[in-house]
Design a protein around this motif. Structure first.
Motif, mmCIF file in Angstrom:
data_model
loop_
_atom_site.group_PDB
_atom_site.id
_atom_site.type_symbol
_atom_site.label_atom_id
_atom_site.label_comp_id
_atom_site.label_asym_id
_atom_site.label_seq_id
_atom_site.Cartn_x
_atom_site.Cartn_y
_atom_site.Cartn_z
ATOM 1 N N LEU A 30 4.386 13.431 4.730
ATOM 2 C CA LEU A 30 3.729 13.018 6.162
ATOM 3 C C LEU A 30 2.694 14.337 6.265
ATOM 4 O O LEU A 30 3.013 15.333 6.300
ATOM 5 C CB LEU A 30 4.472 12.910 7.165
ATOM 6 C CG LEU A 30 5.422 11.777 6.908
ATOM 7 C CD1 LEU A 30 6.543 11.554 8.410
ATOM 8 C CD2 LEU A 30 4.887 10.413 6.538
ATOM 9 N N GLN A 31 1.325 13.746 6.572
ATOM 10 C CA GLN A 31 0.485 14.836 7.019
ATOM 11 C C GLN A 31 -0.039 14.639 8.475
ATOM 12 O O GLN A 31 -0.734 13.451 8.678
ATOM 13 C CB GLN A 31 -0.816 14.661 5.860
ATOM 14 C CG GLN A 31 -0.280 14.834 4.367
ATOM 15 C CD GLN A 31 -1.319 15.107 3.599
ATOM 16 O OE1 GLN A 31 -2.663 15.249 3.998
ATOM 17 N NE2 GLN A 31 -0.929 14.753 2.204
ATOM 18 N N ALA A 32 -0.175 15.780 9.138
ATOM 19 C CA ALA A 32 -1.034 15.569 10.390
ATOM 20 C C ALA A 32 -2.582 15.667 9.924
ATOM 21 O O ALA A 32 -2.901 16.875 9.852
ATOM 22 C CB ALA A 32 -0.403 16.654 11.388
ATOM 23 N N PHE A 33 -3.273 14.746 9.841
ATOM 24 C CA PHE A 33 -4.464 14.703 9.363
ATOM 25 C C PHE A 33 -5.338 13.712 9.815
ATOM 26 O O PHE A 33 -5.064 12.750 10.406
ATOM 27 C CB PHE A 33 -4.322 14.428 7.699
ATOM 28 C CG PHE A 33 -5.445 14.899 6.862
ATOM 29 C CD1 PHE A 33 -5.689 16.222 6.451
ATOM 30 C CD2 PHE A 33 -6.269 13.966 6.520
ATOM 31 C CE1 PHE A 33 -6.517 16.235 5.572
ATOM 32 C CE2 PHE A 33 -7.310 13.983 5.703
ATOM 33 C CZ PHE A 33 -7.620 15.452 5.106
ATOM 34 N N ASP A 34 -6.578 14.070 10.320
ATOM 35 C CA ASP A 34 -7.722 13.277 10.729
ATOM 36 C C ASP A 34 -8.174 12.413 9.526
ATOM 37 O O ASP A 34 -8.621 12.942 8.893
ATOM 38 C CB ASP A 34 -8.812 13.898 11.418
ATOM 39 C CG ASP A 34 -9.734 13.112 11.999
ATOM 40 O OD1 ASP A 34 -9.781 11.927 11.862
ATOM 41 O OD2 ASP A 34 -10.565 13.749 12.856
ATOM 42 N N LEU A 35 -7.866 11.192 9.620
ATOM 43 C CA LEU A 35 -8.341 10.226 8.570
ATOM 44 C C LEU A 35 -9.944 10.351 8.405
ATOM 45 O O LEU A 35 -10.307 9.860 6.916
ATOM 46 C CB LEU A 35 -8.034 8.921 8.623
ATOM 47 C CG LEU A 35 -8.375 7.851 9.984
ATOM 48 C CD1 LEU A 35 -9.780 7.154 9.547
ATOM 49 C CD2 LEU A 35 -7.531 6.837 10.398
ATOM 50 N N GLU A 66 -11.461 12.752 7.683
ATOM 51 C CA GLU A 66 -11.731 13.711 6.495
ATOM 52 C C GLU A 66 -11.330 13.172 5.170
ATOM 53 O O GLU A 66 -11.432 14.031 4.298
ATOM 54 C CB GLU A 66 -10.890 15.126 6.844
ATOM 55 C CG GLU A 66 -11.556 15.554 8.339
ATOM 56 C CD GLU A 66 -10.717 16.625 8.800
ATOM 57 O OE1 GLU A 66 -10.150 17.578 7.776
ATOM 58 O OE2 GLU A 66 -10.616 17.157 9.822
ATOM 59 N N ILE A 67 -10.888 12.036 5.000
ATOM 60 C CA ILE A 67 -10.401 11.573 3.755
ATOM 61 C C ILE A 67 -11.657 11.120 2.924
ATOM 62 O O ILE A 67 -12.480 10.237 3.458
ATOM 63 C CB ILE A 67 -9.222 10.091 4.100
ATOM 64 C CG1 ILE A 67 -7.978 10.792 4.577
ATOM 65 C CG2 ILE A 67 -9.000 9.589 2.576
ATOM 66 C CD1 ILE A 67 -7.096 9.462 4.859
ATOM 67 N N ASP A 68 -11.497 11.595 1.767
ATOM 68 C CA ASP A 68 -12.618 11.145 0.776
ATOM 69 C C ASP A 68 -12.062 10.929 -0.432
ATOM 70 O O ASP A 68 -10.710 10.680 -0.679
ATOM 71 C CB ASP A 68 -13.308 12.424 0.432
ATOM 72 C CG ASP A 68 -12.655 13.844 -0.005
ATOM 73 O OD1 ASP A 68 -11.687 13.630 -0.545
ATOM 74 O OD2 ASP A 68 -13.309 14.737 0.272
ATOM 75 N N GLY A 103 1.776 9.402 3.912
ATOM 76 C CA GLY A 103 1.523 8.914 5.478
ATOM 77 C C GLY A 103 0.577 9.951 6.121
ATOM 78 O O GLY A 103 0.751 11.302 6.136
ATOM 79 N N VAL A 104 -0.469 9.527 6.996
ATOM 80 C CA VAL A 104 -1.246 10.189 7.655
ATOM 81 C C VAL A 104 -1.607 9.837 9.113
ATOM 82 O O VAL A 104 -1.357 8.452 9.385
ATOM 83 C CB VAL A 104 -2.834 10.022 6.850
ATOM 84 C CG1 VAL A 104 -3.871 10.746 7.864
ATOM 85 C CG2 VAL A 104 -2.790 10.724 5.627
ATOM 86 N N ASP A 105 -1.348 10.918 9.902
ATOM 87 C CA ASP A 105 -1.427 10.623 11.335
ATOM 88 C C ASP A 105 -2.250 11.924 12.229
ATOM 89 O O ASP A 105 -1.660 12.792 11.913
ATOM 90 C CB ASP A 105 -0.157 10.220 12.228
ATOM 91 C CG ASP A 105 -0.273 9.429 13.425
ATOM 92 O OD1 ASP A 105 -0.167 8.346 13.314
ATOM 93 O OD2 ASP A 105 -0.572 10.055 14.354
ATOM 94 N N GLY A 134 -12.811 2.607 12.730
ATOM 95 C CA GLY A 134 -12.566 1.490 11.996
ATOM 96 C C GLY A 134 -13.320 1.104 10.526
ATOM 97 O O GLY A 134 -12.692 0.911 9.908
ATOM 98 N N SER A 135 -14.485 1.649 10.832
ATOM 99 C CA SER A 135 -15.250 1.576 9.478
ATOM 100 C C SER A 135 -14.967 2.517 8.572
ATOM 101 O O SER A 135 -14.912 2.149 7.376
ATOM 102 C CB SER A 135 -16.892 1.889 10.163
ATOM 103 O OG SER A 135 -17.814 1.816 8.715
ATOM 104 N N LYS A 136 -14.408 3.596 8.828
ATOM 105 C CA LYS A 136 -13.840 4.512 8.065
ATOM 106 C C LYS A 136 -12.754 3.937 7.289
ATOM 107 O O LYS A 136 -12.110 4.348 6.185
ATOM 108 C CB LYS A 136 -13.564 5.767 8.671
ATOM 109 C CG LYS A 136 -12.956 6.971 7.866
ATOM 110 C CD LYS A 136 -13.798 7.356 6.726
ATOM 111 C CE LYS A 136 -13.421 8.466 6.083
ATOM 112 N NZ LYS A 136 -14.124 9.137 4.680
ATOM 113 N N VAL A 137 -11.929 3.419 8.144
ATOM 114 C CA VAL A 137 -10.608 2.616 7.625
ATOM 115 C C VAL A 137 -11.088 1.831 6.327
ATOM 116 O O VAL A 137 -10.272 1.808 5.251
ATOM 117 C CB VAL A 137 -9.767 1.901 8.676
ATOM 118 C CG1 VAL A 137 -8.589 1.218 7.988
ATOM 119 C CG2 VAL A 137 -9.146 2.793 9.809
ATOM 120 N N LEU A 138 -12.012 0.997 6.472
ATOM 121 C CA LEU A 138 -12.545 0.165 5.447
ATOM 122 C C LEU A 138 -13.055 0.819 4.382
ATOM 123 O O LEU A 138 -12.796 0.249 3.245
ATOM 124 C CB LEU A 138 -13.576 -1.067 6.123
ATOM 125 C CG LEU A 138 -13.024 -1.940 7.229
ATOM 126 C CD1 LEU A 138 -13.893 -2.753 7.357
ATOM 127 C CD2 LEU A 138 -11.882 -2.834 6.672
#
Length: 520
Positions: free
Chosen positions: A95-100, A102-104, A70-72, A127-131
């Motif tokens: 669970l990670q306190a993380f800015d999504l 930065e996900i690659d 989990g990321v939030d 929102g574009s990063k989510v996709l």
């Protein structure tokens, strides 16, 4: 996204589970549309915007061989979730306190990606990063879940949102803003003149729709700094741009046209358009406000609609209410069943009526369609069933499934079908019952329990028999004034107290079996 982090730290999102986000549900809907999915038992799950992890913790507990991440961005909520995980001694969740942002690709690949209550409530680039994550971090046969606010239904909510934000612009406390915003809607709805344009009625409807929600829901879902609804066709185009395609929604009442009038169905049939275009017109017809959509990679073949052959391998149950329990199942008289969401399914076919009665009586057990059919045939005194009868039953089962009168599962968790000598509840349910009446059950549903059931639930660690449980209940009632449900009847004189509390405990335990919080 620093402001967002501080906002959620100040007013955490309610800790509840969302059944339509569980990999089991995602896999069922995908299978109904002809897609095979990775094995649930060992799947990898990523939840974006997981808050304190209540939803993901319930998933991890029910799928002990899975891997859940989990990321939030809210460090405060992540800390709360980690404390719960440590107390539950779970080892398959992180669970990670993380800015999504930065996900690659190096973050890893996942079989199921969940973004619930996120896409519409962040800036467009996020929102574009989510996709993007749903494409780059999804396994080839994986399924992604993305909920988002939709037009045209959200137009009225955006009108209310604008009023609420203007009225509370000088307030900083999110709870105060939510309460003042609600109060403004109430006052405007009461004071607005009665015109023919439906304005007052629209405001009254919006205010009423918010009455059952906590302040945190109003603050985050309606009054958040970002709230960007879109039309379905816009979302589908954005998904396609990222190499994804729409599968279906997990809220099946809108996946089939079960709830539409015949005139509306005829309108859709006459469009002669592709599936995605019909989905957009369906939103026009129903003024849809939110979608819970599934996505998969663009190179997969998706069935346009659920087919009866896709029911194979699923198990079915029903906690619906039969609206006429004394009805003659053999007759061609129509019989209605009401789901827990209030929607109804009606049928005049004896075999379907008997099948639904069987599923209701066997709840929380889930049966394969073939087994349920055999039990229904036996109920009707039929020695055999024709191929046509089986096909008709499957078609009706799809429609009952669409309105949630029937629940379908690919993997049924271990749960108690009856009260054992020393009953044991889910450790998560026991933990939640200490401080909340809202409990996540073994089917990943949120159930609301009375105070006495919550108290008893905290004692169900498998070490106490009925005698010990009833004595604990008696002491709590007499010493602390714990209220008992009215259905248990008045408390008797002291001489009969032991028998009364044993019967009360047995009734409460049976209720907990029905609520699916006791493990098998």
């Amino acid at each position: 996204m620093e402001d967002t982090s501080e906002h959620y730290d100040a007013l955490p999102y309610p800790e509840v589970s969302f059944p339509h986000t569980h990999p089991n549900r995602l896999a069922v809907v995908a299978r109904l549309h002809g897609l095979q999915t990775p094995a649930l038992e060992t799947c990898r799950v990523l939840e974006l915007g997981c808050a304190a992890g209540a939803n993901l913790i319930s998933i991890a507990l029910g799928l002990p061989r899975s891997t859940c991440v989990g990321v939030d961005i809210s460090a405060g909520q992540i800390a709360t979730g980690r404390a719960h995980i440590e107390r539950l001694e779970l080892t398959n969740i992180e669970l990670q306190a993380f800015d999504l942002m930065e996900i690659d690709e190096d973050f890893g690949s996942f079989d199921f990606i969940v973004a619930n209550g996120l896409y519409s409530w962040v800036p467009a680039n996020v929102g574009s990063k989510v996709l993007e994550i749903c494409r780059q971090n999804l396994t080839p046969h994986g399924i992604a879940f993305v909920s988002f606010n939709t037009f045209p239904g959200c137009h009225s909510r955006m009108m209310a949102r604008g009023m609420m934000l203007y009225h509370t612009q000088d307030l900083d406390d999110p709870v105060e803003r939510a309460r003042e915003g609600r109060d403004l809607l109430r006052r405007v709805a009461e004071a607005a003149p009665e015109l023919d344009d439906g304005y007052r009625q629209a405001l009254q409807g919006i205010h009423a729709s918010l009455s059952g929600y906590a302040d945190a829901f109003v603050a985050h879902s309606l009054m958040e700094a970002n709230n960007l609804p879109c039309y379905f066709h816009q979302f589908a185009d954005r998904a396609a741009h990222h190499g994804l395609q729409y599968v279906a929604d997990t809220t099946l009442p809108h996946a089939l046209d079960t709830l539409l009038t015949e005139q509306a169905r005829a309108f859709l049939r006459g469009l002669d358009k592709d599936r995605l275009t019909r989905e957009q017109y369906l939103d026009f017809l129903t003024a849809r406000k939110i979608r819970d959509s599934l996505l998969c990679h663009a190179d997969r073949e998706v069935a346009e609609q659920p087919l009866t052959r896709h029911l194979r391998g699923l198990r079915f149950g029903s906690q619906s209410e039969c609206l006429d329990p004394s009805a003659d199942l053999h007759s061609d008289q129509q019989l209605s069943f009401r789901a827990t969401n209030g929607l109804r399914f009606s049928t005049d076919k004896p075999l379907t009526k008997a099948l639904l009665c069987v599923l209701r009586e066997r709840w929380p057990e889930h049966l394969e369609h073939s087994d349920a059919l055999l039990a229904a045939a036996e109920r009707l005194g039929l020695r055999s069933l024709s191929r046509q009868q089986r096909k008709a039953s499957a078609e009706e089962l799809l429609h009952a499934l669409a309105v949630d009168v029937v629940d379908a599962q690919l993997l049924t968790p271990r749960h108690a079908a009856r009260v054992s000598a020393k009953p044991q509840a889910s450790p998560l349910a026991r933990l939640q019952a200490v401080s909340s009446e809202r409990i996540s059950n073994l089917f990943h549903q949120t159930v609301v329990l009375d105070p006495a059931s919550c108290f008893l639930l905290t004692k169900l660690d498998g070490s106490r028999d009925l005698e010990a449980l009833s004595e604990a209940l008696r002491q709590e009632v007499e010493a602390a004034g714990l209220p008992l449900p009215a259905g248990l009847g008045p408390r008797p004189a002291a001489a009969d107290a032991r028998r009364y509390f044993q019967a009360a405990s047995q009734a409460l335990l049976q209720h907990l079996v029905h609520c699916v919080v006791l493990v098998g």
